[in-house]
Design a protein around this motif. Structure first.
Motif, PDB file in Angstrom:
ATOM      1  N   ILE A  29      22.738  65.687  -2.471  1.00 52.98           N
ATOM      2  CA  ILE A  29      22.161  65.083  -1.273  1.00 52.98           C
ATOM      3  C   ILE A  29      21.779  66.199  -0.326  1.00 52.98           C
ATOM      4  CG2 ILE A  29      22.581  63.524   0.659  1.00 52.98           C
ATOM      5  CD1 ILE A  29      24.719  62.170  -1.063  1.00 52.98           C
ATOM      6  N   SER A  30      20.530  66.194   0.125  1.00 60.65           N
ATOM      7  CA  SER A  30      20.044  67.271   0.986  1.00 60.65           C
ATOM      8  C   SER A  30      19.693  66.746   2.371  1.00 60.65           C
ATOM      9  CB  SER A  30      18.812  67.936   0.365  1.00 60.65           C
ATOM     10  OG  SER A  30      19.150  68.599  -0.837  1.00 60.65           O
ATOM     11  N   TYR A  31      20.071  67.533   3.381  1.00 59.79           N
ATOM     12  CA  TYR A  31      19.719  67.239   4.766  1.00 59.79           C
ATOM     13  C   TYR A  31      19.163  68.512   5.394  1.00 59.79           C
ATOM     14  CZ  TYR A  31      22.911  63.247   4.138  1.00 59.79           C
ATOM     15  OH  TYR A  31      23.536  62.104   3.685  1.00 59.79           O
ATOM     16  N   SER A  32      18.496  68.358   6.515  1.00 57.85           N
ATOM     17  CA  SER A  32      18.006  69.503   7.294  1.00 57.85           C
ATOM     18  C   SER A  32      18.337  69.283   8.757  1.00 57.85           C
ATOM     19  CB  SER A  32      16.486  69.670   7.128  1.00 57.85           C
ATOM     20  OG  SER A  32      16.162  70.029   5.805  1.00 57.85           O
ATOM     21  N   VAL A  42      24.237  63.868  14.688  1.00 61.25           N
ATOM     22  CA  VAL A  42      24.263  63.225  13.370  1.00 61.25           C
ATOM     23  C   VAL A  42      23.265  63.900  12.437  1.00 61.25           C
ATOM     24  CG1 VAL A  42      23.843  61.090  12.104  1.00 61.25           C
ATOM     25  CG2 VAL A  42      25.015  61.026  14.321  1.00 61.25           C
ATOM     26  N   VAL A  43      23.741  64.268  11.259  1.00 59.43           N
ATOM     27  CA  VAL A  43      22.903  64.907  10.255  1.00 59.43           C
ATOM     28  C   VAL A  43      22.273  63.866   9.340  1.00 59.43           C
ATOM     29  CG1 VAL A  43      22.866  66.581   8.373  1.00 59.43           C
ATOM     30  CG2 VAL A  43      24.377  66.945  10.327  1.00 59.43           C
ATOM     31  N   GLY A  44      23.038  62.892   8.959  1.00 59.29           N
ATOM     32  CA  GLY A  44      22.570  61.825   8.074  1.00 59.29           C
ATOM     33  C   GLY A  44      23.694  60.838   7.840  1.00 59.29           C
ATOM     34  N   ASN A  45      23.382  59.723   7.184  1.00 53.06           N
ATOM     35  CA  ASN A  45      24.393  58.695   6.915  1.00 53.06           C
ATOM     36  C   ASN A  45      24.826  58.776   5.456  1.00 53.06           C
ATOM     37  OD1 ASN A  45      25.280  55.745   6.141  1.00 53.06           O
ATOM     38  ND2 ASN A  45      25.534  55.968   8.353  1.00 53.06           N
ATOM     39  N   LEU A  46      26.043  59.282   5.239  1.00 50.82           N
ATOM     40  CA  LEU A  46      26.548  59.461   3.876  1.00 50.82           C
ATOM     41  C   LEU A  46      26.795  58.128   3.180  1.00 50.82           C
ATOM     42  CD1 LEU A  46      29.080  62.440   3.893  1.00 50.82           C
ATOM     43  CD2 LEU A  46      26.984  62.211   2.573  1.00 50.82           C
ATOM     44  N   ALA A  47      27.286  57.158   3.922  1.00 53.97           N
ATOM     45  CA  ALA A  47      27.562  55.859   3.314  1.00 53.97           C
ATOM     46  C   ALA A  47      26.297  55.293   2.671  1.00 53.97           C
ATOM     47  CB  ALA A  47      28.116  54.898   4.365  1.00 53.97           C
ATOM     48  N   LYS A  48      25.212  55.341   3.409  1.00 61.28           N
ATOM     49  CA  LYS A  48      23.938  54.837   2.887  1.00 61.28           C
ATOM     50  C   LYS A  48      23.468  55.659   1.703  1.00 61.28           C
ATOM     51  CE  LYS A  48      19.131  54.100   4.259  1.00 61.28           C
ATOM     52  NZ  LYS A  48      18.143  54.216   5.380  1.00 61.28           N
ATOM     53  N   ASP A  49      23.538  56.992   1.825  1.00 57.31           N
ATOM     54  CA  ASP A  49      23.018  57.864   0.767  1.00 57.31           C
ATOM     55  C   ASP A  49      23.898  57.874  -0.475  1.00 57.31           C
ATOM     56  OD1 ASP A  49      20.836  58.555   2.338  1.00 57.31           O
ATOM     57  OD2 ASP A  49      21.905  60.198   3.311  1.00 57.31           O
ATOM     58  N   ARG A  78      34.110  55.425  10.311  1.00 60.58           N
ATOM     59  CA  ARG A  78      33.759  54.095  10.828  1.00 60.58           C
ATOM     60  C   ARG A  78      32.263  53.801  10.666  1.00 60.58           C
ATOM     61  NH1 ARG A  78      37.031  56.153  14.829  1.00 60.58           N
ATOM     62  NH2 ARG A  78      35.207  56.527  16.164  1.00 60.58           N
ATOM     63  N   THR A  79      31.453  54.858  10.683  1.00 66.45           N
ATOM     64  CA  THR A  79      30.003  54.658  10.584  1.00 66.45           C
ATOM     65  C   THR A  79      29.392  55.244   9.313  1.00 66.45           C
ATOM     66  OG1 THR A  79      29.517  56.719  11.748  1.00 66.45           O
ATOM     67  CG2 THR A  79      29.824  54.729  13.095  1.00 66.45           C
ATOM     68  N   GLY A  80      30.074  56.205   8.702  1.00 63.92           N
ATOM     69  CA  GLY A  80      29.532  56.880   7.530  1.00 63.92           C
ATOM     70  C   GLY A  80      28.615  58.047   7.875  1.00 63.92           C
ATOM     71  N   ASN A  81      28.505  58.368   9.168  1.00 65.18           N
ATOM     72  CA  ASN A  81      27.604  59.451   9.587  1.00 65.18           C
ATOM     73  C   ASN A  81      28.228  60.824   9.338  1.00 65.18           C
ATOM     74  OD1 ASN A  81      25.505  57.816  10.497  1.00 65.18           O
ATOM     75  ND2 ASN A  81      26.392  57.615  12.545  1.00 65.18           N
ATOM     76  N   LEU A  82      27.441  61.717   8.745  1.00 64.73           N
ATOM     77  CA  LEU A  82      27.807  63.130   8.655  1.00 64.73           C
ATOM     78  C   LEU A  82      27.344  63.770   9.956  1.00 64.73           C
ATOM     79  CD1 LEU A  82      28.881  65.394   6.700  1.00 64.73           C
ATOM     80  CD2 LEU A  82      26.468  65.853   6.186  1.00 64.73           C
ATOM     81  N   PHE A  83      28.246  64.462  10.660  1.00 63.07           N
ATOM     82  CA  PHE A  83      27.895  65.013  11.963  1.00 63.07           C
ATOM     83  C   PHE A  83      28.315  66.478  12.081  1.00 63.07           C
ATOM     84  CE2 PHE A  83      32.172  63.315  12.369  1.00 63.07           C
ATOM     85  CZ  PHE A  83      32.852  64.286  13.080  1.00 63.07           C
ATOM     86  N   VAL A  84      27.724  67.157  13.061  1.00 61.22           N
ATOM     87  CA  VAL A  84      28.031  68.564  13.313  1.00 61.22           C
ATOM     88  C   VAL A  84      29.387  68.654  13.992  1.00 61.22           C
ATOM     89  CG1 VAL A  84      27.316  70.659  14.531  1.00 61.22           C
ATOM     90  CG2 VAL A  84      25.582  69.166  13.509  1.00 61.22           C
TER      91      VAL A  84
END
Length: 263
Positions: A29-32, A42-49, A78-84
């Motif tokens: 899984i790639s994010y920028s 927030v970088v992206g939503n891991l739960a969704k991905d 709680r949200t699945g968000n990958l964050f800094v």
């Protein structure tokens, strides 16, 4: 039968093998994200991905694992968000590289699953070009002909790509111009080119300013003071203020008497 130590070692081998299998079997899984963004971004939503329900994250103990000394990223269960989680300085992590990415793993339990994550860190123009020294001195003979060249010091910019040094500028003057050249590795250099003959007797020292400019929007710049010392050449013939001098001397003057200049 295996002893306790042998059994323990065998279990660890199985676990390591499982991690390897999971790692190779899972798609990456790639994010920028830009460097220097605020903590909590927030970088992206891991739960969704990962195609998971948010309710599964806690029960399956989702964790972010990496080999870095700092935990730059974390996940909100709680949200699945990958964050800094920690400030990311691209110039510190990946000096002098075009691409900078942080690799980590999202580990799930019950059942065990490991997913590879790559976060590409995008450069921002947060550094100005800088010269190693604040001033640079050149000795130049006044006898040189126009066309002579002098390679000048280059500026260093820890930013990369379009945010690195792109050009140089020279303060206005009547004697010198600047020739800026780009090389195959995208670096830029500058040469001082003599355009008009020098005359030490008129101007023994010439002070110029060299400015390095990067390609950021807006651009940043750094300066270097150039001190050009013009070296004397034997280009002048001795002369007298008059072509004829007349003096008057008395015939009975004692030796050592100073004659009288009459015109």
């Amino acid at each position: 039968m295996m002893g306790f130590r042998e059994q323990k070692g065998y279990v660890w081998i199985q676990i390591a093998a499982l991690f390897c299998l999971c790692d190779w079997s899972a798609a990456q899984i790639s994010y920028s994200i830009s460097e220097e963004v605020n903590k909590g971004t927030v970088v992206g939503n891991l739960a969704k991905d990962l195609n998971l329900n948010v309710q599964e994250l806690e029960s399956r103990d989702l964790r972010i694992v990496s080999e870095y000394s700092k935990k730059y990223f974390d996940v909100n269960l709680r949200t699945g968000n990958l964050f800094v989680n920690e400030r990311v300085d691209r110039d510190e992590l990946c000096p002098n590289t075009i691409k900078c990415s942080l690799k980590m793993q999202a580990v799930l339990s019950n059942p065990m699953n490991v997913n590879r994550i790559e976060v590409n860190i995008l450069d921002i123009n947060d550094n100005s070009p800088a010269f190693i020294e604040q001033s640079y001195m050149l000795n130049i003979s006044e006898s040189l002909s126009p066309g002579e060249r002098y390679l000048l010091p280059i500026a260093v910019d820890t930013d990369t790509g379009s945010n690195s040094v792109k050009s140089y500028k020279l303060s206005h003057n009547e004697h010198f111009s600047l020739d800026v050249q780009s090389s195959g590795d995208h670096s830029v250099s500058a040469e001082l080119v003599l355009q008009k003959s020098l005359d030490r007797e008129k101007q023994p020292i010439i002070n110029l300013i060299l400015t390095a400019v990067d390609g950021g929007k807006p651009p940043r710049s750094g300066t270097l003071q150039l001190m050009l010392h013009i070296i004397d050449a034997n280009d002048n013939t001795p002369t007298f203020s008059k072509s004829l001098y007349k003096v008057r001397v008395s015939e009975n003057a004692d030796p050592g008497t100073t004659p009288i200049l009459t015109g």
